[in-house]
Design a protein around this motif. Structure first.
Motif, mmCIF file in Angstrom:
data_model
loop_
_atom_site.group_PDB
_atom_site.id
_atom_site.type_symbol
_atom_site.label_atom_id
_atom_site.label_comp_id
_atom_site.label_asym_id
_atom_site.label_seq_id
_atom_site.Cartn_x
_atom_site.Cartn_y
_atom_site.Cartn_z
ATOM 1 N N GLY A 33 7.107 -18.388 -31.441
ATOM 2 C CA GLY A 33 7.167 -16.966 -31.759
ATOM 3 C C GLY A 33 8.455 -16.558 -32.424
ATOM 4 O O GLY A 33 8.732 -15.362 -32.581
ATOM 5 N N THR A 36 7.663 -15.365 -37.305
ATOM 6 C CA THR A 36 6.502 -14.504 -37.086
ATOM 7 C C THR A 36 5.809 -14.080 -38.374
ATOM 8 O O THR A 36 4.861 -13.294 -38.332
ATOM 9 N N ARG A 168 6.668 -17.257 -25.720
ATOM 10 C CA ARG A 168 5.887 -16.103 -26.149
ATOM 11 C C ARG A 168 5.447 -15.248 -24.958
ATOM 12 O O ARG A 168 5.145 -14.064 -25.124
#
Length: 310
Positions: A33, A36, A168
């Motif tokens: 993450g 992105t 995440r």
């Protein structure tokens, strides 16, 4: 297999470690993450990941030369266009290809500090299963590794991708751990990554920040309430500290408190010159992350202060 991954078989490389290592680093950071969108910042975290993978493959990291794959990856094709498109500064853009290969990371940064990954490839790499397949494809297609080296890489990738899932969803990092040892390693890796990033690799006590040329960090991720007590690997239960201060906190000589200041144990004799480095910390402010969601929890700070030697 997702057809969009076919481009990864066609990486043009004179060294089997540079472009493949960079692509695996990008894939790991997408899964964590940290990346992105197709726009990829060439930041400390990505560069450290690339060095980690290079060291896993080669057994050393000083010759990683990240500017080489970051520059030459633009010669490869993705599923919908160029695999890698540098975001050149306006004054550099017309001359970029005429300048030739950069000879250092600083030279590369003078030209660009971000680039765009093929959008269709980025989209495909969102899925954990596809990301794992992509890493395996790169490893087996480009890296003729000895069994031991391949085993190291496979272990690294398993932990890295599992760690990304925790990053995440950090709330999953609270509670009893009954997973296999691999998952425990993944949780630990996620804790370290989230804490160090939250503090921008800067000590929460002294604000010292140092990253070596081969991307090793001076600071460590320290639990406020030890994991053995709390079963809590969330970043709000951690601080970034230099090794000496991590040791001092774990031995209850110093502690951050809910007042967001550092406290030094009264058992330390302030008249002893060798103790000055600790005594000067008394009442110093606790350096906090910019993101309030990463601030240490008041409960964890209170617990740590209660353990201070009296």
């Amino acid at each position: 297999m997702d057809e969009r991954l076919e481009c990864l078989k066609r990486l043009r490389t004179s060294s089997p470690f540079h472009k493949p290592g960079l692509m695996m680093a990008i894939i790991c950071e997408i899964q964590a993450g940290h990346i992105t969108s197709p726009r990829v910042d060439l930041d400390d975290r990505l560069l450290a990941r690339y060095h980690d993978i290079y060291e896993t493959l080669k057994g050393e990291r000083s010759n990683a030369s990240p500017w080489l794959p970051l520059w030459h990856l633009s010669s490869d094709k993705g599923p919908s266009g160029p695999l890698w498109t540098p975001d050149y500064s306006p004054e550099i853009a017309p001359l970029a290809r005429q300048l030739g290969q950069p000879k250092s990371l600083n030279q590369l940064f003078e030209r660009f500090s971000s680039a765009r990954l093929d959008a269709e490839l980025f989209e495909s790499l969102q899925a954990p299963g596809t990301a794992e397949t992509a890493c395996q494809l790169i490893a087996h297609h480009h890296l003729a590794l000895e069994p031991d080296a391949l085993g190291r890489l496979q272990k690294y990738l398993r932990v890295a991708l599992a760690s990304g899932a925790y990053e995440r969803q950090p709330d999953r990092m609270l509670g009893s751990v009954e997973e296999a040892s691999q998952q425990q390693y993944a949780r630990s890796a996620a804790f370290r990554a989230l804490v160090l990033e939250a503090y921008d690799y800067r000590c929460a006590a002294t604000r010292v920040r140092y990253i070596t040329p081969d991307y090793r960090y001076l600071v460590e991720a320290a639990h406020l309430i030890p994991f053995s007590v709390s079963q809590d690997d969330r970043p709000v239960n951690g601080l970034a500290l230099t090794p000496n201060l991590h040791w001092a906190m774990d031995n209850h000589l110093i502690a951050p408190g809910p007042d967001k200041r550092w406290h030094v144990s009264p058992v330390i004799d302030a008249l002893v010159p060798d103790n000055r480095w600790l005594c000067e910390l008394d009442n110093a402010p606790l350096s906090m992350p910019r993101d309030e969601q990463r601030h240490p929890s008041p409960e964890a700070l209170a617990w740590r202060l209660a353990q201070l030697q009296r």
